[in-house]
Motif scaffolding. Sequence first.
Motif, PDB file in Angstrom:
ATOM      1  N   ALA A 102       0.894  -1.279   0.087  1.00 40.75           N
ATOM      2  CA  ALA A 102      -0.213   0.037   0.011  1.00 40.75           C
ATOM      3  C   ALA A 102       0.763   1.321  -0.106  1.00 40.75           C
ATOM      4  CB  ALA A 102      -0.906   0.009   1.131  1.00 40.75           C
ATOM      5  N   LEU A 103       2.053   1.180   0.462  1.00 32.95           N
ATOM      6  CA  LEU A 103       3.050   2.128   0.622  1.00 32.95           C
ATOM      7  C   LEU A 103       3.871   2.730  -0.638  1.00 32.95           C
ATOM      8  CD1 LEU A 103       4.007   1.703   4.475  1.00 32.95           C
ATOM      9  CD2 LEU A 103       2.643   3.461   3.562  1.00 32.95           C
ATOM     10  N   ALA A 160       7.713   0.647   7.611  1.00 30.91           N
ATOM     11  CA  ALA A 160       6.364   0.647   6.989  1.00 30.91           C
ATOM     12  C   ALA A 160       5.558   0.798   8.403  1.00 30.91           C
ATOM     13  CB  ALA A 160       5.990  -0.584   6.105  1.00 30.91           C
ATOM     14  N   SER A 161       5.732  -0.159   8.948  1.00 32.83           N
ATOM     15  CA  SER A 161       4.767  -0.352  10.337  1.00 32.83           C
ATOM     16  C   SER A 161       4.893   1.260  11.012  1.00 32.83           C
ATOM     17  CB  SER A 161       4.938  -1.346  11.086  1.00 32.83           C
ATOM     18  OG  SER A 161       4.346  -2.597  10.428  1.00 32.83           O
ATOM     19  N   SER A 162       6.058   1.614  11.652  1.00 25.80           N
ATOM     20  CA  SER A 162       6.052   2.731  12.273  1.00 25.80           C
ATOM     21  C   SER A 162       5.844   3.816  11.618  1.00 25.80           C
ATOM     22  CB  SER A 162       7.690   2.619  12.678  1.00 25.80           C
ATOM     23  OG  SER A 162       8.642   3.026  11.774  1.00 25.80           O
ATOM     24  N   ARG A 163       6.071   3.925  10.297  1.00 21.13           N
ATOM     25  CA  ARG A 163       5.597   5.004   9.672  1.00 21.13           C
ATOM     26  C   ARG A 163       4.007   5.037   9.645  1.00 21.13           C
ATOM     27  NH1 ARG A 163       5.396   5.789   2.911  1.00 21.13           N
ATOM     28  NH2 ARG A 163       4.621   7.929   3.030  1.00 21.13           N
ATOM     29  N   ALA A 164       3.280   4.043   9.727  1.00 18.18           N
ATOM     30  CA  ALA A 164       1.781   4.115   9.743  1.00 18.18           C
ATOM     31  C   ALA A 164       1.386   4.213  11.205  1.00 18.18           C
ATOM     32  CB  ALA A 164       1.151   2.360   9.339  1.00 18.18           C
ATOM     33  N   CYS A 165       2.204   4.132  12.066  1.00 15.26           N
ATOM     34  CA  CYS A 165       1.960   4.582  13.557  1.00 15.26           C
ATOM     35  C   CYS A 165       1.875   6.102  13.647  1.00 15.26           C
ATOM     36  CB  CYS A 165       2.728   4.090  14.497  1.00 15.26           C
ATOM     37  SG  CYS A 165       2.592   2.019  14.769  1.00 15.26           S
ATOM     38  N   VAL A 166       2.832   6.659  12.919  1.00 10.94           N
ATOM     39  CA  VAL A 166       3.031   8.103  12.983  1.00 10.94           C
ATOM     40  C   VAL A 166       1.607   8.565  12.412  1.00 10.94           C
ATOM     41  CG1 VAL A 166       4.245  10.097  12.463  1.00 10.94           C
ATOM     42  CG2 VAL A 166       5.417   8.270  13.009  1.00 10.94           C
ATOM     43  N   ALA A 167       1.347   8.366  10.945  1.00 14.74           N
ATOM     44  CA  ALA A 167       0.173   8.597  10.438  1.00 14.74           C
ATOM     45  C   ALA A 167      -0.808   8.411  11.313  1.00 14.74           C
ATOM     46  CB  ALA A 167       0.286   7.990   9.115  1.00 14.74           C
ATOM     47  N   LEU A 168      -1.144   7.357  11.808  1.00 18.45           N
ATOM     48  CA  LEU A 168      -2.719   7.349  12.681  1.00 18.45           C
ATOM     49  C   LEU A 168      -2.582   8.136  13.841  1.00 18.45           C
ATOM     50  CD1 LEU A 168      -2.708   3.356  12.812  1.00 18.45           C
ATOM     51  CD2 LEU A 168      -4.534   4.854  11.805  1.00 18.45           C
ATOM     52  N   LEU A 169      -1.455   8.475  14.261  1.00 22.59           N
ATOM     53  CA  LEU A 169      -1.218   9.293  15.526  1.00 22.59           C
ATOM     54  C   LEU A 169      -1.661  10.702  15.182  1.00 22.59           C
ATOM     55  CD1 LEU A 169      -0.472   9.719  18.507  1.00 22.59           C
ATOM     56  CD2 LEU A 169       1.783  10.518  17.514  1.00 22.59           C
ATOM     57  N   GLU A 170      -1.448  11.069  13.977  1.00 21.37           N
ATOM     58  CA  GLU A 170      -1.763  12.412  13.266  1.00 21.37           C
ATOM     59  C   GLU A 170      -3.321  12.372  12.917  1.00 21.37           C
ATOM     60  OE1 GLU A 170       1.592  14.740  11.034  1.00 21.37           O
ATOM     61  OE2 GLU A 170       1.294  12.752  10.108  1.00 21.37           O
ATOM     62  N   THR A 171      -3.933  11.332  12.538  1.00 21.90           N
ATOM     63  CA  THR A 171      -5.263  11.348  11.979  1.00 21.90           C
ATOM     64  C   THR A 171      -6.206  11.372  12.941  1.00 21.90           C
ATOM     65  OG1 THR A 171      -5.027   9.024  11.447  1.00 21.90           O
ATOM     66  CG2 THR A 171      -4.776  10.709   9.550  1.00 21.90           C
ATOM     67  N   LYS A 172      -5.887  10.181  14.099  1.00 22.08           N
ATOM     68  CA  LYS A 172      -6.760  10.118  15.338  1.00 22.08           C
ATOM     69  C   LYS A 172      -6.508  10.898  16.436  1.00 22.08           C
ATOM     70  CE  LYS A 172      -8.265   5.831  13.826  1.00 22.08           C
ATOM     71  NZ  LYS A 172      -9.704   5.470  13.612  1.00 22.08           N
ATOM     72  N   GLY A 173      -5.157  11.659  16.261  1.00 24.45           N
ATOM     73  CA  GLY A 173      -5.049  12.591  17.376  1.00 24.45           C
ATOM     74  C   GLY A 173      -5.314  13.951  17.201  1.00 24.45           C
ATOM     75  N   GLY A 174      -5.661  14.094  15.607  1.00 19.20           N
ATOM     76  CA  GLY A 174      -5.934  15.523  15.164  1.00 19.20           C
ATOM     77  C   GLY A 174      -4.521  16.431  15.501  1.00 19.20           C
ATOM     78  N   ILE A 175      -3.319  15.899  15.068  1.00 15.25           N
ATOM     79  CA  ILE A 175      -2.304  16.735  15.395  1.00 15.25           C
ATOM     80  C   ILE A 175      -1.535  16.951  14.015  1.00 15.25           C
ATOM     81  CG2 ILE A 175      -1.948  16.431  17.908  1.00 15.25           C
ATOM     82  CD1 ILE A 175       0.048  14.339  17.440  1.00 15.25           C
ATOM     83  N   VAL A 312      -3.848   2.684   4.959  1.00 15.62           N
ATOM     84  CA  VAL A 312      -3.230   3.835   4.132  1.00 15.62           C
ATOM     85  C   VAL A 312      -4.080   4.975   3.658  1.00 15.62           C
ATOM     86  CG1 VAL A 312      -1.695   4.287   2.126  1.00 15.62           C
ATOM     87  CG2 VAL A 312      -1.137   2.612   3.917  1.00 15.62           C
ATOM     88  N   HIS A 313      -5.163   4.223   2.914  1.00 12.04           N
ATOM     89  CA  HIS A 313      -6.333   5.238   2.648  1.00 12.04           C
ATOM     90  C   HIS A 313      -6.931   6.241   3.563  1.00 12.04           C
ATOM     91  CE1 HIS A 313     -10.382   6.080   1.415  1.00 12.04           C
ATOM     92  NE2 HIS A 313     -10.132   6.334   0.366  1.00 12.04           N
ATOM     93  N   ASP A 314      -7.155   5.423   4.763  1.00 15.05           N
ATOM     94  CA  ASP A 314      -7.969   6.236   5.882  1.00 15.05           C
ATOM     95  C   ASP A 314      -7.010   7.171   6.578  1.00 15.05           C
ATOM     96  OD1 ASP A 314     -10.265   4.841   5.421  1.00 15.05           O
ATOM     97  OD2 ASP A 314      -9.934   3.445   7.214  1.00 15.05           O
ATOM     98  N   ALA A 315      -5.589   6.907   6.651  1.00 17.48           N
ATOM     99  CA  ALA A 315      -4.854   7.919   7.389  1.00 17.48           C
ATOM    100  C   ALA A 315      -4.138   8.846   6.374  1.00 17.48           C
ATOM    101  CB  ALA A 315      -3.665   6.893   8.061  1.00 17.48           C
ATOM    102  N   ASN A 316      -4.716   8.753   5.111  1.00 15.16           N
ATOM    103  CA  ASN A 316      -4.055   9.668   4.124  1.00 15.16           C
ATOM    104  C   ASN A 316      -2.726   9.647   4.128  1.00 15.16           C
ATOM    105  OD1 ASN A 316      -4.716  11.438   1.885  1.00 15.16           O
ATOM    106  ND2 ASN A 316      -4.488  13.141   3.307  1.00 15.16           N
ATOM    107  N   ILE A 317      -2.224   8.693   4.034  1.00 13.32           N
ATOM    108  CA  ILE A 317      -0.595   8.271   4.057  1.00 13.32           C
ATOM    109  C   ILE A 317      -0.163   8.314   2.384  1.00 13.32           C
ATOM    110  CG2 ILE A 317       1.592   6.972   4.360  1.00 13.32           C
ATOM    111  CD1 ILE A 317      -0.082   5.753   6.516  1.00 13.32           C
ATOM    112  N   PRO A 318       0.508   9.140   1.971  1.00 18.87           N
ATOM    113  CA  PRO A 318       0.819   9.318   0.644  1.00 18.87           C
ATOM    114  C   PRO A 318       1.879   8.140   0.074  1.00 18.87           C
ATOM    115  CG  PRO A 318       2.306  10.890   1.650  1.00 18.87           C
ATOM    116  CD  PRO A 318       1.397  10.243   2.710  1.00 18.87           C
ATOM    117  N   GLN A 319       1.978   7.618  -1.039  1.00 19.21           N
ATOM    118  CA  GLN A 319       2.798   6.684  -1.634  1.00 19.21           C
ATOM    119  C   GLN A 319       3.883   7.057  -1.957  1.00 19.21           C
ATOM    120  OE1 GLN A 319       0.080   4.719  -4.706  1.00 19.21           O
ATOM    121  NE2 GLN A 319      -0.028   3.081  -3.290  1.00 19.21           N
ATOM    122  N   GLN A 320       4.877   6.176  -1.898  1.00 22.93           N
ATOM    123  CA  GLN A 320       6.333   6.885  -2.247  1.00 22.93           C
ATOM    124  C   GLN A 320       6.550   6.101  -3.967  1.00 22.93           C
ATOM    125  OE1 GLN A 320       9.358   5.385   0.466  1.00 22.93           O
ATOM    126  NE2 GLN A 320       8.266   6.131   2.110  1.00 22.93           N
TER     127      GLN A 320
END
Length: 320
Positions: A102-103, A160-175, A312-320
């Motif tokens: 997905a990434l 990949a997993s730690s990158r997704a963790c960051v993206a989820l923190l931003e989207t879920k945490g609103g930061i 990846v879609h829900d967290a709006n993570i851009p593909q490389q």
Amino acid sequence: MQRRHFCLFLSTIGLAPTLALANEDYPARAITMIVPFGPGLSTDAIARYMADEMGKIVGQSIVVENRAGAGGTVGSQVASRATPNGYNLVFVSNGSHAGNVALFKNLPYDPIKDFTPVGAISAAPWALAVRPDLPAKDVPEFLRYASERPGAVTVAHGSASSRACVALLETKGGIDVNDIPYKSLQPAMIDVEAKRLDACFLPLGVAIMAHNAGKLKVLAITAQKRSQLAPDIPAMGEYLPGYELVSWIGIMAPAGTPSDIVQKLHSAMATVLSNPKTVEKLAGFGHDELALDPSQFAELVAADIGRWKQLVHDANIPQQ
């Protein structure tokens, strides 16, 4: 023409016992297992432990070769092109063999078509770890700290997993944080410990050791509920409903590896995982035993690829 077919048939009959004998003699030399991640963290330590213990059972050394880079892509690509003779293996994760689908727009390997599963080993959540002097003792305080400094709080990732963790923190945490990519997790952790960065996501066992040594503060694990292996550490789900990312690890071989060789390797893996010493070892790294056979592992990979695409879609993570 008929005579030629008959000769080919006889030659095939003559070849079959030779192939069978070769596989019965397997392994006749050392086996290489690529670990597409850097040394020094739990994934590498578990890979080396499994290699040592499985090697004792099959009667040959299993040599670990680290090929880190691009969230596991570099080493996985090398492994996908290796000769499928049982002497080439790869230690995989849900990042390298599910998340990367997905990434990356043009992933240079297919986690399903290019590999043969040997078996899954274990699973574990990640942990949000911050520099020890960061003025936040829990997730709500960290979110408040980050929201007051939009784009300024640095959070490292090295897979990949730690990158997704960051993206989820931003989207879920609103930061909005400044996410910093690393080739692997080890240098990311070192820079947070040295206070050059604010936070990072690490494998649970590694994060706990750094926390106990006073080098980092662990705020939460990336799960909906607390882990029995670390009941004092809060789960992200306690603060951010729906936040969950649990990683798995396992062993694969290049596609086309003979099934009897795969079964012999899996049998060795299953023997190691049935040992209470191994369960204790995995628990020390924050991992719960999975012990999936090749077909079960294949199903897990296929299902997780779908989950990652949605994540990846829900967290709006851009593909490389």
